[in-house]
Design an enzyme around this catalytic site. Structure first.
Site, PDB file in Angstrom:
ATOM      1  N   SER A  63       0.835  -1.208   0.000  1.00  0.00           N
ATOM      2  CA  SER A  63       0.000   0.000   0.000  1.00  0.00           C
ATOM      3  C   SER A  63       0.867   1.254   0.000  1.00  0.00           C
ATOM      4  CB  SER A  63      -0.849  -0.041   1.284  1.00  0.00           C
ATOM      5  OG  SER A  63      -1.459   1.187   1.513  1.00  0.00           O
ATOM      6  N   TYR A  80      -2.052  -1.491  11.102  1.00  0.00           N
ATOM      7  CA  TYR A  80      -2.294  -1.983   9.737  1.00  0.00           C
ATOM      8  C   TYR A  80      -1.125  -1.596   8.822  1.00  0.00           C
ATOM      9  CZ  TYR A  80      -3.848  -2.066   4.927  1.00  0.00           C
ATOM     10  OH  TYR A  80      -3.894  -2.300   3.561  1.00  0.00           O
ATOM     11  N   LYS A 123       2.017  -3.891   6.683  1.00  0.00           N
ATOM     12  CA  LYS A 123       2.453  -3.839   5.276  1.00  0.00           C
ATOM     13  C   LYS A 123       3.975  -3.667   5.203  1.00  0.00           C
ATOM     14  CE  LYS A 123      -1.491  -4.573   3.467  1.00  0.00           C
ATOM     15  NZ  LYS A 123      -1.787  -5.904   2.932  1.00  0.00           N
TER      16      LYS A 123
HETATM   17  P1  NAD Z   1     -11.086  -7.192   1.322  1.00  0.00           P
HETATM   18  O1  NAD Z   1     -11.300  -7.184   2.779  1.00  0.00           O
HETATM   19  O2  NAD Z   1     -12.241  -6.879   0.436  1.00  0.00           O
HETATM   20  O3  NAD Z   1     -10.471  -8.586   0.861  1.00  0.00           O
HETATM   21  C1  NAD Z   1      -9.633  -9.354   1.692  1.00  0.00           C
HETATM   22  C2  NAD Z   1     -10.200 -10.769   1.733  1.00  0.00           C
HETATM   23  O4  NAD Z   1      -9.344 -11.580   2.532  1.00  0.00           O
HETATM   24  C3  NAD Z   1     -11.609 -10.857   2.343  1.00  0.00           C
HETATM   25  O5  NAD Z   1     -12.431 -11.584   1.476  1.00  0.00           O
HETATM   26  C4  NAD Z   1     -11.394 -11.598   3.673  1.00  0.00           C
HETATM   27  O6  NAD Z   1     -12.497 -12.395   4.006  1.00  0.00           O
HETATM   28  C5  NAD Z   1     -10.148 -12.416   3.370  1.00  0.00           C
HETATM   29  N1  NAD Z   1      -9.308 -12.756   4.512  1.00  0.00           N
HETATM   30  C6  NAD Z   1      -8.820 -11.945   5.470  1.00  0.00           C
HETATM   31  N2  NAD Z   1      -8.046 -12.635   6.324  1.00  0.00           N
HETATM   32  C7  NAD Z   1      -8.026 -13.914   5.878  1.00  0.00           C
HETATM   33  C8  NAD Z   1      -7.400 -15.116   6.324  1.00  0.00           C
HETATM   34  N3  NAD Z   1      -6.638 -15.134   7.407  1.00  0.00           N
HETATM   35  N4  NAD Z   1      -7.600 -16.251   5.615  1.00  0.00           N
HETATM   36  C9  NAD Z   1      -8.380 -16.246   4.516  1.00  0.00           C
HETATM   37  N5  NAD Z   1      -9.001 -15.162   4.057  1.00  0.00           N
HETATM   38  C10 NAD Z   1      -8.818 -14.002   4.722  1.00  0.00           C
HETATM   39  O7  NAD Z   1      -9.865  -6.194   1.020  1.00  0.00           O
HETATM   40  P2  NAD Z   1      -9.360  -5.607  -0.364  1.00  0.00           P
HETATM   41  O8  NAD Z   1      -9.704  -4.162  -0.407  1.00  0.00           O
HETATM   42  O9  NAD Z   1      -9.728  -6.494  -1.476  1.00  0.00           O
HETATM   43  O10 NAD Z   1      -7.786  -5.668  -0.103  1.00  0.00           O
HETATM   44  C11 NAD Z   1      -7.012  -6.746  -0.560  1.00  0.00           C
HETATM   45  C12 NAD Z   1      -5.570  -6.521  -0.144  1.00  0.00           C
HETATM   46  O11 NAD Z   1      -5.103  -5.283  -0.666  1.00  0.00           O
HETATM   47  C13 NAD Z   1      -5.353  -6.455   1.359  1.00  0.00           C
HETATM   48  O12 NAD Z   1      -4.122  -7.078   1.653  1.00  0.00           O
HETATM   49  C14 NAD Z   1      -5.269  -4.976   1.636  1.00  0.00           C
HETATM   50  O13 NAD Z   1      -4.524  -4.700   2.780  1.00  0.00           O
HETATM   51  C15 NAD Z   1      -4.566  -4.496   0.369  1.00  0.00           C
HETATM   52  N6  NAD Z   1      -4.813  -3.086   0.073  1.00  0.00           N
HETATM   53  C16 NAD Z   1      -6.096  -2.643  -0.034  1.00  0.00           C
HETATM   54  C17 NAD Z   1      -6.325  -1.308  -0.316  1.00  0.00           C
HETATM   55  C18 NAD Z   1      -7.735  -0.767  -0.395  1.00  0.00           C
HETATM   56  O14 NAD Z   1      -7.918   0.441  -0.249  1.00  0.00           O
HETATM   57  N7  NAD Z   1      -8.745  -1.584  -0.635  1.00  0.00           N
HETATM   58  C19 NAD Z   1      -5.246  -0.430  -0.511  1.00  0.00           C
HETATM   59  C20 NAD Z   1      -3.954  -0.938  -0.408  1.00  0.00           C
HETATM   60  C21 NAD Z   1      -3.746  -2.276  -0.117  1.00  0.00           C
HETATM   61  C1  WQD Z   2      -9.611   9.297   1.071  1.00  0.00           C
HETATM   62  C2  WQD Z   2      -9.773  10.794   1.310  1.00  0.00           C
HETATM   63  C3  WQD Z   2     -10.127  11.422   3.609  1.00  0.00           C
HETATM   64  C4  WQD Z   2     -14.058   9.572   4.031  1.00  0.00           C
HETATM   65  C5  WQD Z   2      -7.044   4.402   3.449  1.00  0.00           C
HETATM   66  C6  WQD Z   2      -5.962   3.713   4.223  1.00  0.00           C
HETATM   67  C7  WQD Z   2      -4.859   3.295   3.323  1.00  0.00           C
HETATM   68  C8  WQD Z   2      -5.375   2.503   2.120  1.00  0.00           C
HETATM   69  C9  WQD Z   2      -6.596   3.105   1.499  1.00  0.00           C
HETATM   70  C10 WQD Z   2      -4.964   0.175   2.452  1.00  0.00           C
HETATM   71  C11 WQD Z   2      -9.041  11.291   2.545  1.00  0.00           C
HETATM   72  C12 WQD Z   2     -11.334  11.764   2.746  1.00  0.00           C
HETATM   73  C13 WQD Z   2     -12.847  10.002   3.530  1.00  0.00           C
HETATM   74  C14 WQD Z   2     -15.056  10.536   4.348  1.00  0.00           C
HETATM   75  C15 WQD Z   2     -13.584  12.275   3.589  1.00  0.00           C
HETATM   76  N1  WQD Z   2      -5.751   1.184   2.452  1.00  0.00           N
HETATM   77  N2  WQD Z   2     -12.616  11.323   3.313  1.00  0.00           N
HETATM   78  N3  WQD Z   2     -14.779  11.856   4.101  1.00  0.00           N
HETATM   79  O1  WQD Z   2      -7.340   7.531   3.975  1.00  0.00           O
HETATM   80  O2  WQD Z   2      -6.413   7.658   1.637  1.00  0.00           O
HETATM   81  O3  WQD Z   2      -6.478   5.507   2.776  1.00  0.00           O
HETATM   82  O4  WQD Z   2      -7.553   3.490   2.472  1.00  0.00           O
HETATM   83  O5  WQD Z   2      -3.798   0.065   2.427  1.00  0.00           O
HETATM   84  O6  WQD Z   2      -3.979   2.564   4.080  1.00  0.00           O
HETATM   85  O7  WQD Z   2      -5.483   4.614   5.200  1.00  0.00           O
HETATM   86  O8  WQD Z   2      -8.597   6.515   2.011  1.00  0.00           O
HETATM   87  O9  WQD Z   2     -10.933   6.523   1.277  1.00  0.00           O
HETATM   88  O10 WQD Z   2     -10.414   6.676   3.761  1.00  0.00           O
HETATM   89  O11 WQD Z   2      -9.919   8.620   2.284  1.00  0.00           O
HETATM   90  O12 WQD Z   2     -13.379  13.463   3.394  1.00  0.00           O
HETATM   91  O13 WQD Z   2     -16.148  10.222   4.832  1.00  0.00           O
HETATM   92  O14 WQD Z   2     -11.156  11.056   1.550  1.00  0.00           O
HETATM   93  O15 WQD Z   2      -9.880  12.452   4.523  1.00  0.00           O
HETATM   94  O16 WQD Z   2      -8.536  12.542   2.250  1.00  0.00           O
HETATM   95  P1  WQD Z   2      -7.167   6.907   2.663  1.00  0.00           P
HETATM   96  P2  WQD Z   2     -10.035   7.010   2.365  1.00  0.00           P
END
Ligand code: NAD
Ligand code: WQD
Length: 358
Positions: free
Chosen positions: A141, A166, A170
């Site tokens: 991330s 969290y 990562k």
């Molecule tokens: P998500 O929660 O929709 O998907 C994760 C899935 O993993 C879920 O279906 C959950 O049930 C499953 N899971 C969790 N722990 C598990 C375990 N121990 N065994 C088996 N299954 C398990 O999340 P997502 O948004 O699809 O994110 C996927 C990956 O990308 C994650 O590693 C997350 O940290 C990373 N990521 C997400 C974002 C974002 O904003 N969505 C941003 C950066 C990184």
């Molecule tokens: C985006 C922008 C908020 C909600 C988070 C995690 C990051 C990554 C992605 C996994 C920000 C603003 C939000 C609301 C708002 N996940 N906001 N009103 O904070 O960039 O990242 O998710 O790795 O680790 O921290 O994403 O969608 O929460 O916010 O104004 O009700 O929207 O302040 O500027 P963020 P977000």
């Protein structure tokens, strides 16, 4: 451990091999599974359904015409995971999405986050060696960059101290991968640092299913637009940005999913230039919260009631990617226009209402 639908992946003659997708019924995992199936891979998903639903498999099947194999089990359960590897000796690559991902919850329950995210990865690395897997793609991330000194950030930009358990998982997971490979692990890894994944598959058959009140901007915005929430709070308009609201790099989830197919193919075909490769996955465009609301309204014709609220603790002021490395080395580019992405998010919200889910 329960295994479902093994019979469906029949087209072995034309298969490029089997990919294990952990967390494959989740948001990014489900979109990636569709792209893998379309690209000719067989897929087995492992998910404990802690943050997703089994019905997602129907959506994947409806889009791609193929149902991935599905194992309901927990990746932190070494025995269950090993059983899966024994059942599927043809796994050539892994994409590890499985993790707990709510930043706020990680502050309340740090051990749950460390246990889940770290043990999942450690088990996968251990078993990769035993079962001759060629490589693992890891979901990292942009959170590892914290508040960057300058934008856009490249893969060489400094890693900042994590501001949540969290985020720390990562950083630690990236280090675990590098240490394991440095110690001679006979396989390779690609670490993908996502910026802000948004939107849904254009079919609206799969998408993001937030649990409870959404913490992320887009699901909160679409739930407000449809009337589930009264108004969207814009967290701060006094930042050092052109309109005072925070800036992010919003990347379409299908574009993101496609990058995973390229990455895993690179690993499976032995084309990586070094044992661990790291890529930023973003668009390269910084968009503010207020701009995003305007773009959504223009793209959908739907108004989003909103008001300026106090800053949210821990928010980064501005961060966006320099995606050149991924563009040049992976030959990948996030090219879905933001308006299309926002329309897909809206279509998904409408589909959830139609199905009586939300
Ligand atoms: P998500 O929660 O929709 O998907 C994760 C899935 O993993 C879920 O279906 C959950 O049930 C499953 N899971 C969790 N722990 C598990 C375990 N121990 N065994 C088996 N299954 C398990 O999340 P997502 O948004 O699809 O994110 C996927 C990956 O990308 C994650 O590693 C997350 O940290 C990373 N990521 C997400 C974002 C974002 O904003 N969505 C941003 C950066 C990184
Ligand atoms: C985006 C922008 C908020 C909600 C988070 C995690 C990051 C990554 C992605 C996994 C920000 C603003 C939000 C609301 C708002 N996940 N906001 N009103 O904070 O960039 O990242 O998710 O790795 O680790 O921290 O994403 O969608 O929460 O916010 O104004 O009700 O929207 O302040 O500027 P963020 P977000």
């Amino acid at each position: 451990m329960r295994i479902a639908s093994k019979a469906n992946n029949k087209d072995m003659a034309t298969s490029k091999g089997r990919i294990l997708v952990t967390g494959g019924t989740g948001y990014i995992g489900s979109h990636t599974t569709v792209e893998l199936l379309d690209a000719g891979y067989d897929v087995v998903i492992i998910d404990n359904l802690s943050n997703s639903n089994r019905n997602v498999l129907d959506g994947i099947e409806a889009i791609s015409g193929r149902r991935p194999d599905f194992v309901e089990a927990d990746c932190t359960d070494f025995g269950a995971l090993e059983k899966l590897f024994k059942s599927y000796p043809d796994i050539v690559g892994i994409i590890n999405f499985a993790a707990s991902k709510a930043v706020g919850e990680s502050v309340q329950k740090p051990l749950l986050y460390y246990r889940n995210n770290l043990n999942t990865l450690i088990n996968l690395l251990e078993l990769s060696k035993r079962y001759n897997v060629k490589g693992l793609v890891f979901s990292s991330s942009c959170t590892v960059y914290g508040e960057p000194d300058s934008n856009p950030v490249t893969e060489q930009s400094p890693i900042k101290p994590a501001t949540s358990p969290y985020g720390n998982t990562k950083q630690i997971c990236e280090e675990i991968i590098c240490d394991d490979i440095a110690a001679g692990a006979p396989f390779r890894s690609i670490i993908l640092r996502y910026f802000n994944p948004v939107g849904s598959h254009p079919s609206a058959l799969i998408g993001e299913l937030p649990n409870g009140v959404p913490q992320n901007l887009i699901p909160y915005l679409t739930q407000t637009a449809i009337g589930i929430r009264k108004e969207l709070s814009v967290f701060g308009d006094d930042y050092n940005t052109p309109d005072g609201s925070c800036i992010r790099d919003y990347i379409d989830v299908v574009d993101l999913a496609k990058a995973h197919v390229i990455a895993v193919e690179r690993l499976v075909e032995g084309k990586t230039e070094s044992p661990v490769e790291i890529f930023n996955l973003g668009t390269g465009n910084g968009v503010s919260v207020l701009q995003l609301i305007s773009e959504f309204e223009a793209a959908t014709g739907v108004k989003v009631p909103h008001r300026i609220a106090a800053r949210r603790e821990g928010d980064i002021e501005k961060v966006w990617a320099n995606p050149r490395r991924a563009n040049e080395i992976l030959g990948w580019k996030a090219d879905t226009p933001l308006a299309d992405t926002l329309r897909s998010a809206w279509k998904w919200q409408l589909a959830l209402r139609e199905r009586g889910i939300m």
